[in-house]
Enzyme design. Structure first.
Site, short mmCIF file in Angstrom:
data_model
loop_
_atom_site.label_atom_id
_atom_site.label_comp_id
_atom_site.label_asym_id
_atom_site.label_seq_id
_atom_site.Cartn_x
_atom_site.Cartn_y
_atom_site.Cartn_z
N ASP A 13 0.44 -1.07 -0.23
CA ASP A 13 -0.02 -0.01 0.39
C ASP A 13 0.70 1.38 0.15
O ASP A 13 0.69 2.08 0.51
CB ASP A 13 -0.80 0.02 1.22
N LYS A 16 2.27 2.53 -4.43
CA LYS A 16 2.92 1.97 -6.24
C LYS A 16 1.84 2.59 -7.49
O LYS A 16 2.42 2.70 -8.40
CB LYS A 16 3.38 0.64 -6.22
N GLY A 17 0.60 2.19 -7.14
CA GLY A 17 -0.37 2.27 -8.87
C GLY A 17 -0.14 3.27 -9.03
O GLY A 17 0.15 3.61 -10.33
N LYS A 18 -0.18 5.02 -8.48
CA LYS A 18 0.19 6.37 -9.56
C LYS A 18 1.63 6.04 -10.05
O LYS A 18 1.70 6.70 -11.31
CB LYS A 18 -0.15 7.31 -7.61
N ALA A 39 -3.77 -8.10 -4.55
CA ALA A 39 -3.46 -6.72 -4.57
C ALA A 39 -5.41 -5.78 -5.12
O ALA A 39 -5.51 -5.87 -5.59
CB ALA A 39 -2.62 -6.55 -4.89
N GLY A 40 -4.89 -4.23 -4.96
CA GLY A 40 -5.93 -3.69 -5.44
C GLY A 40 -5.15 -2.59 -5.36
O GLY A 40 -4.64 -1.96 -4.57
N HIS A 41 -5.57 -1.44 -6.44
CA HIS A 41 -4.80 -0.46 -6.60
C HIS A 41 -6.39 0.80 -7.33
O HIS A 41 -6.66 0.29 -8.12
CB HIS A 41 -3.77 -0.43 -7.12
N ARG A 144 2.40 -29.97 -6.17
CA ARG A 144 2.50 -29.88 -7.44
C ARG A 144 1.33 -30.86 -7.75
O ARG A 144 0.42 -31.20 -8.61
CB ARG A 144 3.74 -30.69 -7.44
N GLN A 230 2.09 -5.58 -3.13
CA GLN A 230 2.12 -6.03 -1.39
C GLN A 230 4.06 -4.97 -1.50
O GLN A 230 3.90 -4.74 -2.50
CB GLN A 230 2.50 -7.14 -1.13
N THR A 245 2.80 -12.61 3.06
CA THR A 245 2.13 -12.95 1.69
C THR A 245 3.04 -14.59 1.39
O THR A 245 3.46 -14.36 1.68
CB THR A 245 1.54 -11.90 0.58
N SER A 419 5.40 11.97 -3.41
CA SER A 419 4.10 12.39 -3.87
C SER A 419 3.43 13.15 -2.89
O SER A 419 3.72 12.96 -1.32
CB SER A 419 3.55 11.38 -3.99
N GLY A 421 0.48 14.31 -3.04
CA GLY A 421 -1.56 13.77 -3.23
C GLY A 421 -2.07 12.63 -4.50
O GLY A 421 -0.97 12.26 -4.89
P1 IMP Z 1 -2.25 -12.42 1.76
O1 IMP Z 1 -1.74 -12.48 1.03
O2 IMP Z 1 -3.91 -12.38 1.58
O3 IMP Z 1 -1.98 -13.56 2.07
O4 IMP Z 1 -2.77 -12.48 3.09
C1 IMP Z 1 -0.93 -12.14 4.02
C2 IMP Z 1 -0.68 -10.89 4.41
O5 IMP Z 1 -0.69 -9.73 3.47
C3 IMP Z 1 -2.30 -10.38 5.51
O6 IMP Z 1 -1.37 -9.85 6.29
C4 IMP Z 1 -2.08 -8.83 4.44
O7 IMP Z 1 -3.03 -7.80 4.65
C5 IMP Z 1 -1.09 -8.98 3.47
N1 IMP Z 1 -1.93 -8.16 2.09
C6 IMP Z 1 -1.65 -8.80 0.98
N2 IMP Z 1 -1.94 -8.19 -0.06
C7 IMP Z 1 -1.54 -7.17 0.76
C8 IMP Z 1 -1.59 -5.78 0.20
O8 IMP Z 1 -2.13 -5.69 -1.41
N3 IMP Z 1 -1.53 -4.55 0.90
C9 IMP Z 1 -1.13 -4.97 1.71
N4 IMP Z 1 -1.05 -5.79 2.69
C10 IMP Z 1 -1.19 -7.12 1.63
#
Ligand code: IMP
Length: 451
Positions: A13, A16-18, A39-41, A144, A230, A245, A419, A421
């Site tokens: 978080d 990075k998306g910007k 992930a989401g942006h 596997r 991430q 993760t 950055s 804003g």
């Molecule tokens: P998972 O990737 O869903 O297995 O989550 C494992 C850990 O990584 C957890 O603490 C999540 O909150 C964190 N996490 C996974 N993806 C993101 C992300 O895009 N941003 C921030 N934390 C993440």
């Protein structure tokens, strides 16, 4: 070697998306190489807001090819939703997006396993996953026997493979669920098969050997942007294990996730927030579960994009970020959200840890030691007012410039991007040879003579 990597150096978080969106115009291909729909942006382009998870934001430009490589845990339903959402708003996806036939697929059993197992970690505190089935999908990849890749969907034996895996997963899940008090609802093989075959047909035009595509591209001199998901502290091998993760989210994952050797990359940008955040479980030495943390959370709108969970907030941790900058081979730093700590009288930067009475500047390798680490802070003056209107480095208040300089010094890399804003215009680009930058590469980071 015109390839660039953008890597988050904290717990994800880092906005990075910007940055990826801004850098996309200097590249021909944008590559997502690890992680999945965890992930989401959000990208704001031409006044419209786009929420993307698996597809690189380069898809919004006509002249950029986008690639999802075999290192990604691909949820077919999620990527189809994104493709449909983009096409319904007039964005062309066909011909621009390639998805690796090597990508491992996330199935409904992975999501069910994520839910059952997250709370049963040995040692207590839950990982707090995003619940998107990412860890279980990667576990099956390494195991596997029960893994299914995108390319498998187009082989004659797919129906039999699905039947086999569903039968085993139903037995495993029934056992795991036992004792939770909730009855187990078995997966229906016919439904899974029908959904999967529908997904296969929808994805067919996008499936490609992306490794061959990317190797041809770099050898032909194409400019490739690798977009990390991430943050490096969540790296499965080098992060705060087990509170991580399931992929290599630091710079070390670029080559394994994409199939493109690291030698093709000539620019690695490490992205940090001007403070720290973390979502989910695990240690965070500089966490401020108090007014300071609240100030950062509210000003930074620190709520998860995927799960909407409030993020844990705290001071900038230079011990952790220096470690991940080195681990990721970072050349230069982008400091995002510098406007957020504005209004605080003083800011703190963690420059070392005390672990059992011993001072260290090395990020500990064991989670218990990170948990016991007591931050050693350096205080720097804060700045009043807003930075949102600053467009040049010299527009920033002296205290903000001092803060950036100290971060650059502690991490041993120049801060070249700042950055203030969410808009593209609120980005300050700085020449890395400008006065006040630490010399880079520092002598100890140079390639040894004769190597
Ligand atoms: P998972 O990737 O869903 O297995 O989550 C494992 C850990 O990584 C957890 O603490 C999540 O909150 C964190 N996490 C996974 N993806 C993101 C992300 O895009 N941003 C921030 N934390 C993440």
């Amino acid at each position: 070697m015109p390839c660039t990597c953008v890597i988050g150096l904290q717990w994800g978080d880092e906005a990075k998306g910007k940055l990826v969106d801004i850098l996309t115009e200097q590249h021909d291909i944008v590559v997502r190489y690890q992680g999945g729909a965890n992930a989401g942006h959000t990208v704001v382009s031409n006044g419209q807001t786009w929420k993307l998870s698996l597809i690189p934001s380069g898809i919004l430009r006509d002249d950029v090819a986008c690639v999802i490589t075999g290192g990604v845990a691909l949820d077919p339903a999620s990527v189809i939703r994104e493709i449909d959402g983009l096409e319904s708003r007039g964005v062309t996806v066909a011909g621009k997006l390639r998805i690796s036939d090597r990508a491992h697929l996330v199935f409904p059993w992975h999501v069910a396993e994520d839910r059952v197992l997250d709370g049963s970690i040995s040692g207590g505190e839950a990982i707090g996953t995003t619940g998107r089935g990412i860890g279980p999908c990667y576990r099956d990849k390494v195991g596997r026997a029960l893994a299914i890749r995108l390319g498998d969907l187009y082989r004659d034996d797919i129906a039999a493979r699905l039947e086999h895996v569903v039968a085993i997963k139903n037995r495993l899940l029934a056992g795991w669920q036992d004792g939770t008090g909730r009855p187990y609802e078995p997966l229906d093989a016919a439904t899974v098969r029908a959904d999967t075959m529908r997904h296969a047909e929808r994805l067919r035009p996008f499936v490609a050997d992306t490794t061959a595509f990317l190797l041809d591209a770099v050898e032909a001199g194409s400019r490739v942007l690798f977009e990390g998901a991430q943050g490096a502290l969540l790296d499965i091998d080098h992060g705060t294990f087990p509170y991580v993760t399931s992929s290599n989210s630091s710079g070390v994952g670029v080559a394994s996730g994409s199939g493109v050797p690291g030698r093709w990359v000539d620019r690695v940008i490490g992205v940090v927030k001007a403070y720290s955040t973390r979502v989910g479980g695990g240690p965070m030495p500089t966490e401020q579960p108090n007014e300071i943390g609240g100030h950062l959370r509210e000003r930074g709108r620190e709520y998860g994009t995927v799960t909407m969970r409030p993020r844990r907030c705290g001071w900038f941790d230079a011990v952790a970020a220096r470690y991940t900058a080195r681990l990721s081979g970072v050349d230069e730093l982008a400091v995002m959200l510098l406007d957020v700590p504005g209004g605080l009288e003083e800011l703190k930067i963690c420059t070392a840890y005390m672990v059992d009475g011993r001072r260290t500047e090395t990020f500990p390798s064991h989670v218990d030691d990170i948990r016991r680490a007591v931050p050693v802070y350096e205080s720097v003056p804060g700045w009043p007012g807003e930075l949102a209107a600053c467009r040049a480095y010299d527009d920033l208040p002296a205290a903000a410039r001092g803060y950036l300089a100290r971060i650059g010094e502690l991490l041993g890399r120049p801060v070249t991007i700042v950055s203030v804003g969410p808009d593209r215009e609120q980005t300050i680009l700085r020449d890395r040879s400008a006065p006040g930058h630490p010399a880079w590469p520092r002598p100890q980071f140079r390639t040894p003579a004769g190597a």
